[in-house]
Design a protein around this motif. Structure first.
Motif, mmCIF file in Angstrom:
data_model
loop_
_atom_site.group_PDB
_atom_site.id
_atom_site.type_symbol
_atom_site.label_atom_id
_atom_site.label_comp_id
_atom_site.label_asym_id
_atom_site.label_seq_id
_atom_site.Cartn_x
_atom_site.Cartn_y
_atom_site.Cartn_z
ATOM 1 N N ASN B 688 0.787 -1.149 0.270
ATOM 2 C CA ASN B 688 -0.290 -0.109 -0.192
ATOM 3 C C ASN B 688 1.210 1.209 0.052
ATOM 4 O O ASN B 688 1.959 0.996 1.222
ATOM 5 N N LYS B 689 0.664 1.729 -1.018
ATOM 6 C CA LYS B 689 1.358 3.244 -0.795
ATOM 7 C C LYS B 689 2.922 3.070 -1.032
ATOM 8 O O LYS B 689 3.792 3.713 0.052
ATOM 9 N N ASN B 690 3.037 2.401 -1.612
ATOM 10 C CA ASN B 690 5.017 1.403 -2.049
ATOM 11 C C ASN B 690 5.419 1.412 -0.866
ATOM 12 O O ASN B 690 6.757 1.394 -0.503
ATOM 13 N N LYS B 691 4.288 0.845 0.601
ATOM 14 C CA LYS B 691 4.988 0.089 1.286
ATOM 15 C C LYS B 691 4.557 -1.590 1.571
ATOM 16 O O LYS B 691 3.421 -1.883 1.909
ATOM 17 N N GLY B 692 5.772 -2.052 1.761
ATOM 18 C CA GLY B 692 5.223 -3.232 1.842
ATOM 19 C C GLY B 692 4.810 -3.686 3.888
ATOM 20 O O GLY B 692 5.760 -3.153 4.289
ATOM 21 N N THR B 693 3.686 -4.080 4.139
ATOM 22 C CA THR B 693 3.380 -4.785 5.154
ATOM 23 C C THR B 693 3.634 -6.309 5.504
ATOM 24 O O THR B 693 2.961 -7.023 5.024
ATOM 25 N N VAL B 694 4.020 -6.363 6.356
ATOM 26 C CA VAL B 694 3.390 -8.124 7.188
ATOM 27 C C VAL B 694 3.022 -7.764 8.240
ATOM 28 O O VAL B 694 3.427 -7.488 9.320
ATOM 29 N N THR B 695 1.645 -8.853 8.601
ATOM 30 C CA THR B 695 0.905 -9.213 9.898
ATOM 31 C C THR B 695 0.575 -10.502 9.842
ATOM 32 O O THR B 695 0.936 -11.475 9.057
ATOM 33 N N ARG B 696 0.462 -11.099 10.974
ATOM 34 C CA ARG B 696 0.860 -12.381 11.933
ATOM 35 C C ARG B 696 -0.118 -12.565 12.742
ATOM 36 O O ARG B 696 -0.707 -11.539 13.637
ATOM 37 N N LYS B 697 -1.389 -13.158 11.911
ATOM 38 C CA LYS B 697 -2.466 -13.629 13.665
ATOM 39 C C LYS B 697 -2.408 -15.032 13.590
ATOM 40 O O LYS B 697 -2.414 -15.378 12.451
ATOM 41 N N GLY B 698 -2.845 -15.436 14.455
ATOM 42 C CA GLY B 698 -2.622 -16.892 15.057
ATOM 43 C C GLY B 698 -2.317 -17.689 16.267
ATOM 44 O O GLY B 698 -1.656 -16.190 16.954
ATOM 45 N N GLN B 699 -2.040 -18.914 16.040
ATOM 46 C CA GLN B 699 -1.755 -19.279 17.879
ATOM 47 C C GLN B 699 -0.069 -20.151 17.383
ATOM 48 O O GLN B 699 0.412 -20.608 18.427
ATOM 49 N N PHE B 700 0.364 -19.840 16.733
ATOM 50 C CA PHE B 700 1.384 -20.654 16.054
ATOM 51 C C PHE B 700 2.807 -19.728 17.167
ATOM 52 O O PHE B 700 2.731 -18.433 16.015
ATOM 53 N N LYS B 701 3.463 -20.097 17.583
ATOM 54 C CA LYS B 701 4.804 -19.010 18.251
ATOM 55 C C LYS B 701 5.974 -19.052 17.309
ATOM 56 O O LYS B 701 6.481 -18.476 17.727
ATOM 57 N N ALA B 702 5.946 -19.882 16.310
ATOM 58 C CA ALA B 702 7.048 -19.345 15.578
ATOM 59 C C ALA B 702 7.208 -18.785 14.797
ATOM 60 O O ALA B 702 6.552 -19.005 14.206
ATOM 61 N N GLU B 703 8.125 -18.122 14.467
ATOM 62 C CA GLU B 703 7.722 -17.040 12.390
ATOM 63 C C GLU B 703 8.670 -18.184 11.466
ATOM 64 O O GLU B 703 9.883 -18.038 11.747
ATOM 65 N N ARG B 704 8.103 -18.703 10.838
ATOM 66 C CA ARG B 704 8.902 -19.499 9.375
ATOM 67 C C ARG B 704 9.202 -18.507 8.636
ATOM 68 O O ARG B 704 10.501 -19.204 7.315
ATOM 69 N N TYR B 705 8.695 -17.548 8.346
ATOM 70 C CA TYR B 705 9.029 -16.824 6.871
ATOM 71 C C TYR B 705 9.890 -15.537 7.681
ATOM 72 O O TYR B 705 8.577 -14.509 8.103
ATOM 73 N N ILE B 706 10.801 -15.287 7.173
ATOM 74 C CA ILE B 706 11.296 -13.925 7.195
ATOM 75 C C ILE B 706 11.179 -12.679 6.225
ATOM 76 O O ILE B 706 11.677 -13.289 5.013
ATOM 77 N N ILE B 707 10.160 -11.415 6.085
ATOM 78 C CA ILE B 707 10.453 -11.243 4.982
ATOM 79 C C ILE B 707 11.415 -10.310 4.763
ATOM 80 O O ILE B 707 11.941 -9.277 5.245
ATOM 81 N N LYS B 708 12.094 -10.459 3.640
ATOM 82 C CA LYS B 708 14.175 -9.607 3.466
ATOM 83 C C LYS B 708 13.469 -8.308 2.652
ATOM 84 O O LYS B 708 14.104 -7.056 2.659
ATOM 85 N N LYS B 709 12.789 -8.515 0.953
ATOM 86 C CA LYS B 709 12.801 -7.768 0.372
ATOM 87 C C LYS B 709 11.582 -7.281 -0.135
ATOM 88 O O LYS B 709 10.583 -8.475 -0.596
ATOM 89 N N TRP B 710 10.930 -6.208 -0.738
ATOM 90 C CA TRP B 710 10.472 -5.697 -1.941
ATOM 91 C C TRP B 710 10.638 -5.444 -3.206
ATOM 92 O O TRP B 710 11.148 -4.425 -2.854
ATOM 93 N N VAL B 711 9.769 -6.078 -3.610
ATOM 94 C CA VAL B 711 10.544 -5.451 -5.226
ATOM 95 C C VAL B 711 9.577 -5.518 -6.062
ATOM 96 O O VAL B 711 8.394 -6.255 -6.258
ATOM 97 N N VAL B 712 8.960 -4.130 -6.715
ATOM 98 C CA VAL B 712 7.691 -4.251 -7.558
ATOM 99 C C VAL B 712 8.349 -3.565 -9.112
ATOM 100 O O VAL B 712 9.632 -3.699 -9.836
ATOM 101 N N ILE B 713 7.299 -4.741 -9.840
ATOM 102 C CA ILE B 713 7.478 -5.525 -10.826
ATOM 103 C C ILE B 713 6.642 -4.522 -11.777
ATOM 104 O O ILE B 713 5.521 -4.836 -11.499
ATOM 105 N N GLN B 714 6.607 -3.296 -12.772
ATOM 106 C CA GLN B 714 5.272 -2.899 -13.159
ATOM 107 C C GLN B 714 5.798 -2.519 -14.849
ATOM 108 O O GLN B 714 7.186 -3.230 -15.368
#
Lengths: 714, 714
Positions: B688-714
């Motif tokens: 949104n507005k050239n910005k990436g956001t990560v939200t996490r909902k739920g009961q699992f306690k660990a993080e499987r995914y690390i978002i490192k980078k956002w790349v826009v392709i137009q």
């Protein structure tokens, strides 16, 4: 005191069938032919549709029957799914039959489903003529009297109870083939699966020999077919869109070039509608059909009409049959309920009045099988779930349709006391008496040869048609096979010119004849001349088929059931009593021939061969690959171009060896059923002390055969 | 006053079915899923064997269902032969389904027999996964709940009553094709033939959309399968005769060369007997199997064992199963009566104790289909007439055998709260929840692609294995297809070396590696790296399969049911929400791709394409033929070589276009069923507005995914 008389049932036993808790009734149908009945068999069965009476006297004259097992060892089990029949099978028994099988010969070890089909693939049992009937070289035959789709496991299952705990540790390989090599050990039975059935008749044809089994079967079916004498000549089917004038020109071509031909077949365009059929002459193509038939007759040509049984809305038969047809259409046409004799009569009477009474001598009954299930999408014909007013369902109707269609048409000829030789694409059990040859849209030459052999196990006639070819060799070898078959046909329904003038279909239709067309025409003339010279011998073989049930064409195992070399020999066969044929195909420059016990003569070179061995032969394209058994008197005719009622054959009798058994010729009018009332002669040829003798016995007043010469070959 | 409470039946109507004079009961099984019952259905049916509870809440959340016809217009007729079902069919409807079809895609106009089979030919309907279930692009699905061999006429019959007397005079042609062209006009119904049945359940899955139909079907079957996370990596099956040391060396090869691999499959030789199976480690080859499994696990390899269900006399399972098996043997082995849950438990418990508790992570369940009937003689497996103690017959057992085998094995893992991803050669209806991929001994690449699409209609998973190849091009294109499928497998059961070192089987086994082996190895590494980068996206697609019933792989017609260009498009498919795959085969230098409505990005070049048109693409052998829908956030991971429970994926999020819809990732432990109790997270990616956001909902306690980078392709 009163006497209770049991009629029709010579022997009647009751045995308890354990699994089904049903009683089996065993009835003797004729000498050496028993029918076991368990439960409630279907209303519509192959035997139920057999209209011919068994030839009981001839059956009674066969050697004393016997079975290699106790008939009570045949197990019949009825369960929720259907009926299971288990027939004992000896370790070294060989099995044959199941109708016109194309992809298999010796059926032992196979899973066979004799289901009617227009393009049978491989060796699963699909066929133009689904017979639930097999025979054993040990001298018996089993016929499961059902029109249901049935599966035969010919000794390739293993039952849990049979299995002693095995200690063998098998070394598995890694290839698929190696891994599968440990497959089931052969079982000691043939197992038959008849889903949906609530009861069954099992016919047991006893021997003692395999030949006797086939004789019993054919005689029980009314005796083998005796085609009209002209039917043994050459049939040529013209291009589908030929008009009256074009057919006339083709007829003139034959006579002008002295190429034998007895029958011309007309293809779809003679009708106003073909898919589905109108059964109405297309006057644009045949403006004066009856005059045309007459003029052809005068030139010695019989006319055969292509059709099938799916009735177009444009046909005069549509309204009369509308309420006597199945609830599904084929090509928008009705499927007549041929299980009802009244329907067959309506269909037959129309054909009688419209065609037979005007001189049409036969029909090519097409499309009466079914589409190949394995091909999937390109399916035609009616669904198995079809319902018919008679109560028969689509599945059983499919299995019986060819048989019933033949009955509808053949009955016209029987009632008219007129013989014929016709074509059909589907037949079945108990059809030995039909003078109708099967044909196929397939075209594998090896299979075409194999089918000649397979018909001998099943009371069928097969016509290995010649159509177009890959090469002159292909063409000539196919012509040879056709010349050595029951019906010799050139099917040129898509060829403008005879195939011998141009084997390539496209060029043929562009009238681009081959450079050596006239040379090939000459070669073909030579092969056809041989065919015509063989007619008296063939006619006698068919008389033996009719009166004694001996198949005129048959595998060597029939004559030599104990010779292991014959068990899988599917490309050699006997013609009549004494001729062994070993056709070549395009791919063969030479071929090996196994000759069974005795002395044999190469027909072309007169070279003598000791039997029990395999030889290599390489006949030319105009030499027929034949061997004659020592002790044979072979009568060959001076070839005629066509056979008229008064045709006389001038014969040369070839005597093979110093001593010869007597040979017979069958002599009658060739065109009526009067022989059934004894109006025929048996002409006997004997060779004794270097002298040939001809004797004639019987009530027929004319002489068909003039013996001109005796030639001894030693 | 008393209240009558109707439980379990939301809606219950009685309608008179005219033909059968039977009453039809319509029961609502879940929202938009109805079951019509007429007569007395069989005891053993596909639905009867479905062990999973329907996911009713998720079904209830789907849009309001509706049918394009009145459910009462489905006609069911019981007659002597069996049951006939007729379902209305609109003029422009397209039909799909019938399980893992190989030779057909759009089923309209075909005669389909979904019969279990190891080598399906053409388009007759034979299949590794016989489902009597089809769907329409008009938004409904019909499932005939029977384990009998059933025939579907998909609008290719014509009934007599439908046929107004036709006045059309058709001009017949002369070629066979022309003559047959007048075939039946399409009918307004699908007609189903169920011979032998005395009653039937017909399930009706409503839409409104085709996608909703598939969702209802999958959710009703327990929700789509969610494989163990490691299952989405690479599986490699080693040569059948590899011993423990050789497998170990192969494992080292993968790690040393950094070629991703998660699963090693052992083939027949791990057992003391394979045809039939002993289920006993062959100590000559695997002297210390449990230590071997552990050591492999430490290196990040899961071990999968090949077997089949026919029990050798040498097996410890033989005695316990001897009285719980069919009355016919296969390869001298027992056929366990899997219709009986007690038999499945004996079989399963042995596997649990012997293998699963020692770390075996899955099985390849082979040979549970049947031999190809069309092939005839080379038949194996048990006869349809087999009887089993439970009362099921061989025919129904064949149709259900793969399903029941899977239940026997999968139940072990469910009870152990351990996820898996296995292999099987036969499946069927209501099997969506099984994390088991189908495979085949066939090897036609076009069919392999088509089957990816067809699984989407039937709740199945298909694994287009890579084995040997004709050429490097053939090999690389097959690798691409495998990388873009549910399970990526190299099946090298007859190859000494990985196929990328030598594509030719014979040379491979003689250790003659290709000159450019290392180069091809590098190319393969690149493709496998892409596969590993796709795992998080794929895993989310499987989560959508499980929770929402959305097939992770599916034909374009599912997403675009009104786009006529998709109706027969059988070589392009959707992966997850936003990726369109268009694999090439050996014969394609380039291929055409139809892109449906919207804007699409070439994954390799980022070129933009306007949808609704067809384009030509020619990706190289290392470029995957993919298109990304505009508005997609595509998370791709830094590739790992194998997936451990604690593996973290480092993601780059590619945003296609200026605006993008939110994307999800599914986060859980990857190996247990704890997600069923809510132990998972939904990770939401928004742009949104050239910005990436990560939200996490739920009961699992660990993080499987690390978002490192956002790349826009137009």
């Amino acid at each position: 005191m009163k006497k209770y008389i049991i009629t029709g049932v010579s022997l009647c036993l009751l045995i308890l069938i354990t699994n089904a808790r049903s009683f089996a009734q065993i009835k003797t149908m004729a000498s050496g032919i028993k029918m076991i009945t368990v439960g409630a068999p279907d209303k519509y069965t192959p035997y139920g549709f057999c209209e011919e009476a068994p030839m009981k006297t001839a059956i009674g004259a066969l050697p004393q029957a016997k079975l290699p097992f106790n008939i009570n060892d045949i197990k019949i089990n009825i369960n929720n799914r259907g009926v299971i029949v288990e027939v004992p099978l000896g370790q070294d028994e060989q099995l044959y039959g199941f109708g016109l099988q194309m992809g298999s010969f010796n059926q032992r070890g196979l899973k066979i489903q004799p289901i009617v089909n227009d393009n049978p693939l491989n060796d699963r049992g699909y066929t133009h003529a689904p017979e639930t009937f097999y025979v054993s070289n040990k001298g018996y035959g089993i016929l499961i009297n059902t029109a249901r789709y049935t599966t035969f496991y010919c000794g390739n299952t293993a039952k849990l109870m049979d299995n002693a705990r095995s200690n063998s540790t098998k070394a598995d390989g890694n290839s698929v083939a190696e891994l599968y090599k440990t497959s089931n050990k052969s079982s000691g039975e043939v197992t038959v699966d008849i889903p949906g059935a609530k009861g069954i008749d099992v016919f047991v044809f006893e021997g003692p020999s395999l030949m006797n089994v086939l004789q019993r079967y054919n005689l029980f079916s009314g005796g083998g077919a005796l085609p009209a004498l002209w039917g043994l000549g050459v049939k040529y089917r013209v291009k589908a869109d030929f008009n009256q004038g074009q057919v006339d020109k083709m007829a003139d071509y034959f006579r002008r070039n002295h190429i034998p031909c007895d029958v011309l077949g007309l293809e779809p365009k003679w009708q106003t509608a073909a898919y589905s059929c109108s059964y109405v002459w297309n006057k644009d193509y045949f403006p004066t059909p009856n005059r045309f038939i007459d003029s052809m007759k005068k030139k010695g040509f019989h006319i055969n009409l292509w059709e099938h049984a799916f009735v177009s809305p444009q046909s005069p038969l549509y309204e009369p049959l509308k309420n006597k047809s199945g609830n599904y259409l084929v090509w928008n046409g009705l499927v007549p309920d041929f299980a009802d004799a009244a329907t067959r009569n309506i269909f037959g009477n129309y054909h009688r009045k419209t065609f037979v009474e005007n001189g049409i001598s036969g029909f090519k009954m097409d499309e009466c099988d079914n589409s190949n299930l394995a091909f999937g999408s390109n399916s035609w014909s009616f669904p198995e779930l079809s319902e018919f007013p008679s109560g028969i369902d689509g599945e059983k109707m499919h299995q019986m349709f060819g048989i019933l269609y033949q009955e509808a048409i053949y009955n016209i000829y029987k009632k008219a006391n007129l013989r014929t030789f016709m074509d059909v694409r589907s037949s079945g059990s108990f059809a030995s008496s039909f003078p109708v040859a099967l044909y196929s849209d397939t075209y594998d030459h090896d299979q075409y040869i194999k089918m000649i052999l397979n018909t001998g196990f099943s009371g069928l006639i097969w016509s290995p048609e010649v159509r177009e070819s890959n090469s002159i060799t292909d063409f000539m070898r196919r012509c040879q096979t056709a010349a050595l078959s029951a019906q010799m046909v050139f099917n040129s329904w898509y060829l403008q010119n005879p195939p011998w003038l141009q084997i390539n279909k496209e060029k043929n239709n562009e009238n681009q004849l081959m450079d050596n067309a006239k040379e090939i025409e000459g070669d073909v003339r030579q092969l056809l001349a041989f065919r015509m010279s063989l007619v008296p011998y063939l006619y006698n073989a068919f008389a033996d088929y009719h009166f004694k049930g001996i198949p005129p064409f048959r595998a060597l195992v029939v004559d030599y059931p104990e010779d292991k070399n014959t068990y899988n020999l599917s490309n050699e066969y006997m013609i009549g009593k004494s001729i062994l044929a070993a056709p070549l195909t395009e791919k063969d420059k030479e071929r090996s021939v196994y000759l069974p016990a005795g002395i044999w003569y190469d027909y072309n070179t007169n070279q003598k061969y000791q039997g029990g061995k395999t030889y290599t032969i390489s006949p030319t394209l105009t030499q027929l690959p034949l061997f004659i058994k020592e002790g044979t008197i072979l009568p060959l005719a001076k070839p005629v171009e066509y056979i008229m009622p008064n045709t006389q054959f001038e014969l040369t009798c070839y005597v093979y060896g110093s001593k010869a058994a007597a040979a017979n010729l069958f002599e009658d009018d060739g065109v009526t059923f009067n022989y059934k009332e004894g109006h025929y002669n048996t002409v006997t040829l004997t060779w004794n002390k270097n002298k040939g003798t001809v004797t004639r016995k019987g009530q027929f007043k004319a002489e068909r055969y003039i013996i001109k010469k005796w030639v001894v070959i030693q």
